[in-house]
Design a protein around this motif. Sequence first.
Motif, PDB file in Angstrom:
ATOM      1  N   ALA A   1       0.824  -1.095   0.090  1.00  0.00           N
ATOM      2  CA  ALA A   1       0.062   0.145  -0.121  1.00  0.00           C
ATOM      3  C   ALA A   1       0.791   1.256  -0.008  1.00  0.00           C
ATOM      4  CB  ALA A   1      -0.910  -0.116   1.161  1.00  0.00           C
ATOM      5  N   LYS A   2       1.973   1.298   0.894  1.00  0.00           N
ATOM      6  CA  LYS A   2       2.880   2.389   0.827  1.00  0.00           C
ATOM      7  C   LYS A   2       3.340   2.448  -0.544  1.00  0.00           C
ATOM      8  CE  LYS A   2       5.700   1.374   4.001  1.00  0.00           C
ATOM      9  NZ  LYS A   2       6.855   1.460   5.131  1.00  0.00           N
ATOM     10  N   GLY A   3       3.704   1.582  -1.414  1.00  0.00           N
ATOM     11  CA  GLY A   3       4.459   1.510  -2.624  1.00  0.00           C
ATOM     12  C   GLY A   3       3.257   2.095  -3.649  1.00  0.00           C
TER      13      GLY A   3
ATOM     14  N   ARG B   1       1.550   6.845  -6.830  1.00  0.00           N
ATOM     15  CA  ARG B   1       0.368   7.740  -7.283  1.00  0.00           C
ATOM     16  C   ARG B   1       0.697   9.134  -6.566  1.00  0.00           C
ATOM     17  NH1 ARG B   1      -4.367   5.335  -9.601  1.00  0.00           N
ATOM     18  NH2 ARG B   1      -3.904   3.020 -10.046  1.00  0.00           N
ATOM     19  N   LYS B   2       1.015   9.233  -5.476  1.00  0.00           N
ATOM     20  CA  LYS B   2       1.274  10.564  -4.920  1.00  0.00           C
ATOM     21  C   LYS B   2       2.431  11.300  -4.911  1.00  0.00           C
ATOM     22  CE  LYS B   2      -3.221  10.358  -2.376  1.00  0.00           C
ATOM     23  NZ  LYS B   2      -4.174  11.385  -2.876  1.00  0.00           N
ATOM     24  N   GLU B   3       3.464  10.252  -5.424  1.00  0.00           N
ATOM     25  CA  GLU B   3       4.846  10.963  -5.343  1.00  0.00           C
ATOM     26  C   GLU B   3       5.168  11.133  -3.994  1.00  0.00           C
ATOM     27  OE1 GLU B   3       5.633  13.806  -8.423  1.00  0.00           O
ATOM     28  OE2 GLU B   3       4.670  12.452 -10.110  1.00  0.00           O
ATOM     29  N   LEU B   4       5.197  10.524  -3.031  1.00  0.00           N
ATOM     30  CA  LEU B   4       5.491  10.573  -1.572  1.00  0.00           C
ATOM     31  C   LEU B   4       6.721   9.678  -1.334  1.00  0.00           C
ATOM     32  CD1 LEU B   4       1.979   9.918  -0.102  1.00  0.00           C
ATOM     33  CD2 LEU B   4       2.933  12.199  -0.420  1.00  0.00           C
ATOM     34  N   SER B   5       7.236  10.400  -0.200  1.00  0.00           N
ATOM     35  CA  SER B   5       8.418   9.284   0.191  1.00  0.00           C
ATOM     36  C   SER B   5       7.550   8.291   1.111  1.00  0.00           C
ATOM     37  CB  SER B   5       9.339  10.210   1.105  1.00  0.00           C
ATOM     38  OG  SER B   5       8.698  10.653   2.529  1.00  0.00           O
ATOM     39  N   GLU B   6       8.675   7.280   1.513  1.00  0.00           N
ATOM     40  CA  GLU B   6       8.151   6.167   2.346  1.00  0.00           C
ATOM     41  C   GLU B   6       7.468   6.640   3.693  1.00  0.00           C
ATOM     42  OE1 GLU B   6       9.293   1.780   4.041  1.00  0.00           O
ATOM     43  OE2 GLU B   6      10.811   3.027   2.732  1.00  0.00           O
ATOM     44  N   PRO B   7       8.418   7.728   4.296  1.00  0.00           N
ATOM     45  CA  PRO B   7       7.895   8.057   5.678  1.00  0.00           C
ATOM     46  C   PRO B   7       6.587   8.810   5.429  1.00  0.00           C
ATOM     47  CG  PRO B   7      10.057   8.433   5.526  1.00  0.00           C
ATOM     48  CD  PRO B   7       9.557   8.090   4.237  1.00  0.00           C
TER      49      PRO B   7
ATOM     50  N   VAL C   1      -4.582  -0.127  10.490  1.00  0.00           N
ATOM     51  CA  VAL C   1      -3.786   0.476   9.101  1.00  0.00           C
ATOM     52  C   VAL C   1      -3.720  -0.898   7.975  1.00  0.00           C
ATOM     53  CG1 VAL C   1      -1.145   0.764   8.217  1.00  0.00           C
ATOM     54  CG2 VAL C   1      -2.143   2.045  10.564  1.00  0.00           C
ATOM     55  N   VAL C   2      -3.770  -2.112   8.523  1.00  0.00           N
ATOM     56  CA  VAL C   2      -3.694  -3.003   7.699  1.00  0.00           C
ATOM     57  C   VAL C   2      -4.805  -3.281   6.827  1.00  0.00           C
ATOM     58  CG1 VAL C   2      -4.506  -4.899   9.188  1.00  0.00           C
ATOM     59  CG2 VAL C   2      -2.800  -5.310   7.218  1.00  0.00           C
ATOM     60  N   GLN C   3      -6.124  -2.731   7.502  1.00  0.00           N
ATOM     61  CA  GLN C   3      -7.228  -2.734   6.708  1.00  0.00           C
ATOM     62  C   GLN C   3      -7.376  -1.769   5.830  1.00  0.00           C
ATOM     63  OE1 GLN C   3      -8.045  -6.002   7.865  1.00  0.00           O
ATOM     64  NE2 GLN C   3     -10.023  -5.173   6.900  1.00  0.00           N
TER      65      GLN C   3
ATOM     66  N   SER D   1      -7.512  -2.086   1.661  1.00  0.00           N
ATOM     67  CA  SER D   1      -8.770  -1.583   0.745  1.00  0.00           C
ATOM     68  C   SER D   1      -8.044  -0.817  -0.072  1.00  0.00           C
ATOM     69  CB  SER D   1      -9.382  -0.462   1.651  1.00  0.00           C
ATOM     70  OG  SER D   1     -10.339  -1.338   2.983  1.00  0.00           O
ATOM     71  N   LEU D   2      -6.884  -0.002   0.227  1.00  0.00           N
ATOM     72  CA  LEU D   2      -6.122   0.627  -1.108  1.00  0.00           C
ATOM     73  C   LEU D   2      -5.660  -0.424  -2.309  1.00  0.00           C
ATOM     74  CD1 LEU D   2      -5.040   3.396  -1.828  1.00  0.00           C
ATOM     75  CD2 LEU D   2      -2.909   2.740  -0.447  1.00  0.00           C
ATOM     76  N   ILE D   3      -5.176  -1.457  -1.782  1.00  0.00           N
ATOM     77  CA  ILE D   3      -4.518  -2.448  -2.699  1.00  0.00           C
ATOM     78  C   ILE D   3      -5.672  -3.095  -3.574  1.00  0.00           C
ATOM     79  CG2 ILE D   3      -3.637  -4.689  -2.870  1.00  0.00           C
ATOM     80  CD1 ILE D   3      -2.001  -3.934  -0.316  1.00  0.00           C
ATOM     81  N   GLN D   4      -6.726  -3.090  -3.019  1.00  0.00           N
ATOM     82  CA  GLN D   4      -8.025  -3.658  -3.465  1.00  0.00           C
ATOM     83  C   GLN D   4      -8.504  -2.439  -4.781  1.00  0.00           C
ATOM     84  OE1 GLN D   4     -11.506  -4.892  -1.195  1.00  0.00           O
ATOM     85  NE2 GLN D   4     -11.991  -6.410  -2.688  1.00  0.00           N
ATOM     86  N   ALA D   5      -8.654  -1.320  -4.084  1.00  0.00           N
ATOM     87  CA  ALA D   5      -9.074  -0.120  -5.009  1.00  0.00           C
ATOM     88  C   ALA D   5      -8.110  -0.101  -6.098  1.00  0.00           C
ATOM     89  CB  ALA D   5      -9.203   0.943  -4.480  1.00  0.00           C
ATOM     90  N   ASP D   6      -6.766  -0.172  -5.936  1.00  0.00           N
ATOM     91  CA  ASP D   6      -5.802   0.065  -6.999  1.00  0.00           C
ATOM     92  C   ASP D   6      -5.862  -1.193  -8.131  1.00  0.00           C
ATOM     93  OD1 ASP D   6      -3.283   1.754  -7.917  1.00  0.00           O
ATOM     94  OD2 ASP D   6      -2.290  -0.538  -7.476  1.00  0.00           O
ATOM     95  N   GLU D   7      -6.042  -2.271  -7.587  1.00  0.00           N
ATOM     96  CA  GLU D   7      -6.221  -3.409  -8.685  1.00  0.00           C
ATOM     97  C   GLU D   7      -7.388  -3.215  -9.636  1.00  0.00           C
ATOM     98  OE1 GLU D   7      -6.218  -6.911  -6.115  1.00  0.00           O
ATOM     99  OE2 GLU D   7      -4.307  -6.720  -5.852  1.00  0.00           O
ATOM    100  N   LEU D   8      -8.395  -2.598  -9.065  1.00  0.00           N
ATOM    101  CA  LEU D   8      -9.546  -2.083 -10.056  1.00  0.00           C
ATOM    102  C   LEU D   8      -9.283  -1.360 -11.161  1.00  0.00           C
ATOM    103  CD1 LEU D   8     -12.263  -1.631  -7.464  1.00  0.00           C
ATOM    104  CD2 LEU D   8     -12.024  -3.815  -8.796  1.00  0.00           C
TER     105      LEU D   8
END
Length: 193
Positions: free
Chosen positions: A149-151, A156-162, A179-181, A185-192
Amino acid sequence: MSEGLKILIADDSSINRLGFKVMLQSLGHRVIAEAENGEEAIELANIYHPDLLIMDINMPLIDGIEAIKRINEKLFIPSIIVSAYHDSDLIERASSEGVLYYLVKPVDEKDLSIAIKISMSKAEEIMKLNTELKTTKEALNNRVFIEKAKGILMKRKELSEPEAMKLLQKISNQKNEKVVQVAKSLIQADELF
């Protein structure tokens, strides 16, 4: 062990079963089931879920070690095997199938008491280690989702890891979710997309 254990005894000899029953009752335990053969022991263990199995090695239909192996495939019940033989191959086989203690006949009350205490202590250790292992696996799995999700956020938002981690935590607080939930959710949305 202030409260006695619920024990299943399996031995093809009714005299041996009676002897164990008397000793166990004297030690403050309760025999909840008795089996004459390995097949019956498996069936009764699945019905009654005893705290401990005391099983003769040589029984009709299925031997004691095989019966314990089959019981442990479904549920973990601490077990003591009893044999008339002090045979290193049998001891090795019993140990590899999850037997926690090996007693050689004739068994007296003192030996039985020691075997029960050691078996239950080992069983407690095993259950504690299994719980720790499960917790560690879960934490590692959660870490994989969070890293993924951090990746996604970093890309997408051009953020650093922290910064990506802080954003995950912020969303987690806002949604009142772990946080894991949020990461899942973010991973699932990204896969769509």
